[in-house]
Design an enzyme around this catalytic site. Structure first.
Site: not given
Ligand code: F6R
Length: 279
Positions: A97, A170
């Site tokens: 993304d 998500h």
């Molecule tokens: C980022 C993505 C998101 C993150 C998720 C967790 O490319 O696809 O789904 O993996 O928002 O984010 P963190 O790791 O910052 O807690």
């Protein structure tokens, strides 16, 4: 004799408990003492596949995530490149993304993130790197998303997909309500996601309203999926994703239907799982 009996009883009890929690966990789950150990284990799996594909003279197609969670995996891969000669010449990467709209040179862009944490430290050919284009003109977005999907398919699909999980459940930026059949597309970011990104953008009001994300179906097409979650703040959503019913409200629950997904957790993120509720 008495002692042995007691010992046998305990073993049986533990086994019963094991069966109970295995039934609860609908996605195979590995729990590590800390995020470094979990990340190194995933990096080892990735390196193994890259080397195997290299021997077979094939490309290794990686689906990559951003955010705070995968940083230690990338650090370990960069270390393996530097110290153990792991080559990424046969790797083709697709990021999950990107914010929209965002300049690819903006500090918060996932383009900059990927260069900072991985691409600048390994020998992946620049032309093998694919990220959603946060600067695509609005009237070209659909075309861009379609060709992103088609490129992945034409290369034979993603071999390993890395995922984190948002506090709203998500995966990628497939926010609650995303359908299992969703493909790469533009999506409106949810409030929780914007709050969590607010720090990086110096205030929630500066977080882009939208993102381009691979869809749930695009993710589920991957041959192997590693989803990671670290820290207490993820424990509630991790429990729902692993033990709860499949629901469009929590897109990560769709991973329960994927036959080759593993959750990698640290102890804090795993804390609410049934297996840790038995005194
Ligand atoms: C980022 C993505 C998101 C993150 C998720 C967790 O490319 O696809 O789904 O993996 O928002 O984010 P963190 O790791 O910052 O807690």
């Amino acid at each position: 004799m008495e002692k042995e009996k007691k010992k046998a009883f305990v073993t049986e009890d533990i086994l019963k408990r094991d069966i109970a929690y295995r039934g609860m966990e609908k996605i195979p789950t590995e729990v590590y003492d800390d995020s470094k150990a979990a990340s190194v284990a995933i990096a080892n799996e990735i390196a193994k596949l890259i080397r195997q594909k290299e021997k077979e003279k094939k490309n290794c197609i990686l689906g990559l995530a951003t955010g705070s969670t995968p940083i230690k995996v990338y650090k370990e891969l960069a270390r393996m490149h530097k110290e153990e000669g792991l080559s990424f010449k046969n790797v083709i990467s697709f990021n999950l993304d990107e914010y929209y709209p965002i300049d690819s040179k903006a500090l918060q862009s996932y383009h900059v993130y990927m260069n900072t944490y991985l691409f600048d430290h390994i020998d992946i050919p620049k032309e093998n790197i694919n990220l959603p284009d946060g600067m695509a003109p609005q009237n070209k977005i659909e075309e861009f998303c379609k060709s992103y999907e088609e490129k992945i398919i034409s290369l034979g699909g993603i071999d390993i997909q890395l995922l984190g999980i948002g506090r709203d459940g998500h995966i990628g930026f497939n926010e609650p309500g995303s359908s299992k059949k969703s493909k790469t597309r533009l999506i409106h970011l949810d409030k929780i996601t914007k709050i969590d990104a607010g720090g990086d953008f110096f205030g929630i009001e500066n977080v882009p309203k939208y993102a381009l994300t691979m869809g749930v179906e695009s993710i589920l097409n991957a041959k192997r999926i590693f989803i990671m979650a670290y820290g207490e703040s993820k424990s509630r959503i991790v429990k729902k994703a692993i033990e709860g019913p499949i629901t469009q409200e929590i897109p990560s629950t769709f991973l329960q239907d994927h036959s080759n997904t593993s959750f990698y957790l640290d102890r804090a993120a795993a804390d609410l799982l049934v297996r840790f509720q038995c005194p």
